[in-house]
Write a protein that holds these residues in place. Structure first.
Motif, mmCIF file in Angstrom:
data_model
loop_
_atom_site.group_PDB
_atom_site.id
_atom_site.type_symbol
_atom_site.label_atom_id
_atom_site.label_comp_id
_atom_site.label_asym_id
_atom_site.label_seq_id
_atom_site.Cartn_x
_atom_site.Cartn_y
_atom_site.Cartn_z
ATOM 1 N N UNK A 29 41.607 40.877 39.612
ATOM 2 C CA UNK A 29 41.816 40.803 41.064
ATOM 3 C C UNK A 29 42.937 39.803 41.377
ATOM 4 N N UNK A 30 43.052 38.783 40.564
ATOM 5 C CA UNK A 30 44.077 37.755 40.747
ATOM 6 C C UNK A 30 45.471 38.371 40.860
ATOM 7 N N UNK A 31 45.756 39.361 40.023
ATOM 8 C CA UNK A 31 47.096 39.958 39.990
ATOM 9 C C UNK A 31 47.387 40.759 41.245
ATOM 10 N N UNK A 58 53.397 46.798 46.902
ATOM 11 C CA UNK A 58 52.227 46.012 46.512
ATOM 12 C C UNK A 58 51.565 46.615 45.273
ATOM 13 N N UNK A 59 51.406 47.938 45.254
ATOM 14 C CA UNK A 59 50.786 48.607 44.107
ATOM 15 C C UNK A 59 51.630 48.428 42.847
ATOM 16 N N UNK A 60 52.941 48.609 42.984
ATOM 17 C CA UNK A 60 53.833 48.463 41.828
ATOM 18 C C UNK A 60 53.877 47.009 41.360
ATOM 19 N N UNK A 64 52.593 45.609 37.766
ATOM 20 C CA UNK A 64 53.508 44.918 36.848
ATOM 21 C C UNK A 64 52.988 43.536 36.468
ATOM 22 N N UNK A 65 52.410 42.810 37.440
ATOM 23 C CA UNK A 65 51.814 41.511 37.133
ATOM 24 C C UNK A 65 50.672 41.667 36.127
ATOM 25 N N UNK A 66 49.785 42.642 36.363
ATOM 26 C CA UNK A 66 48.654 42.862 35.461
ATOM 27 C C UNK A 66 49.137 43.294 34.081
ATOM 28 N N UNK A 71 49.789 42.491 28.371
ATOM 29 C CA UNK A 71 50.643 42.855 27.241
ATOM 30 C C UNK A 71 51.502 41.697 26.716
ATOM 31 N N UNK A 72 51.889 40.742 27.586
ATOM 32 C CA UNK A 72 52.804 39.694 27.159
ATOM 33 C C UNK A 72 52.158 38.320 27.082
#
Length: 151
Positions: A29-31, A58-60, A64-66, A71-72
């Motif tokens: 949820x944070x992302x 907002x969705x994109x 990307x944040x999540x 992944x990184x």
């Protein structure tokens, strides 16, 4: 009179989502909250953005944040201490003698990566060792490692 979404609406929404993470500790949820804060900044810079563009951004942005987190960033934060792992996982680890054993005192060995939560351990070795020698864990006896000299 049409309702206009302002940048501070996104700030409030983002903060609520980030605070919701305290109640639902999933760290996802944070992302979405961070994505809302990103849209707040975007809307502050470009107040003429339409609602559909805001929602897509907002969705994109949230995705990307999540994705960046899972992944990184998260793999770089892996716990390398081996704390809580079975004894078999640490057998064979090598360290350097920092205090040679002299009866009745045991020796001390230091590992470059913590073993079972600590990087320095007392040890027992059947063969004589000196400061600076490399030793390998062969067994664990309570709070003492049993090691052998590594050639």
């Amino acid at each position: 009179m049409a309702f206009q979404i302002e940048y501070w609406h996104w700030v409030v929404f983002g903060m609520l989502l980030i605070m919701a993470e305290l109640v639902v500790p999933s760290f996802t949820i944070f992302w979405f909250g961070l994505g809302a804060l990103l849209i707040a900044a975007l809307l502050w810079l470009m107040p003429e953005l339409g609602m559909s563009v805001q929602l897509v951004a907002w969705a994109v942005g949230s995705s990307l944040f999540a994705l960046a987190w899972f992944k990184l960033l998260r793999p770089m934060m892996a716990d390398r201490t081996k704390a809580g792992i079975a004894r078999e996982a640490v057998l064979g680890e090598t360290g350097q003698v920092i205090l040679a054993p002299q009866p009745p005192r045991r020796g001390q060995v230091r590992f470059s990566t913590p073993v079972l939560g600590d990087d320095e351990w007392e040890f027992i070795c059947e063969e004589p060792v000196a400061i600076g020698d490399r030793v390998m864990i062969t067994e664990i006896s309570g709070n003492t490692l049993i090691v052998k000299k590594r050639g």
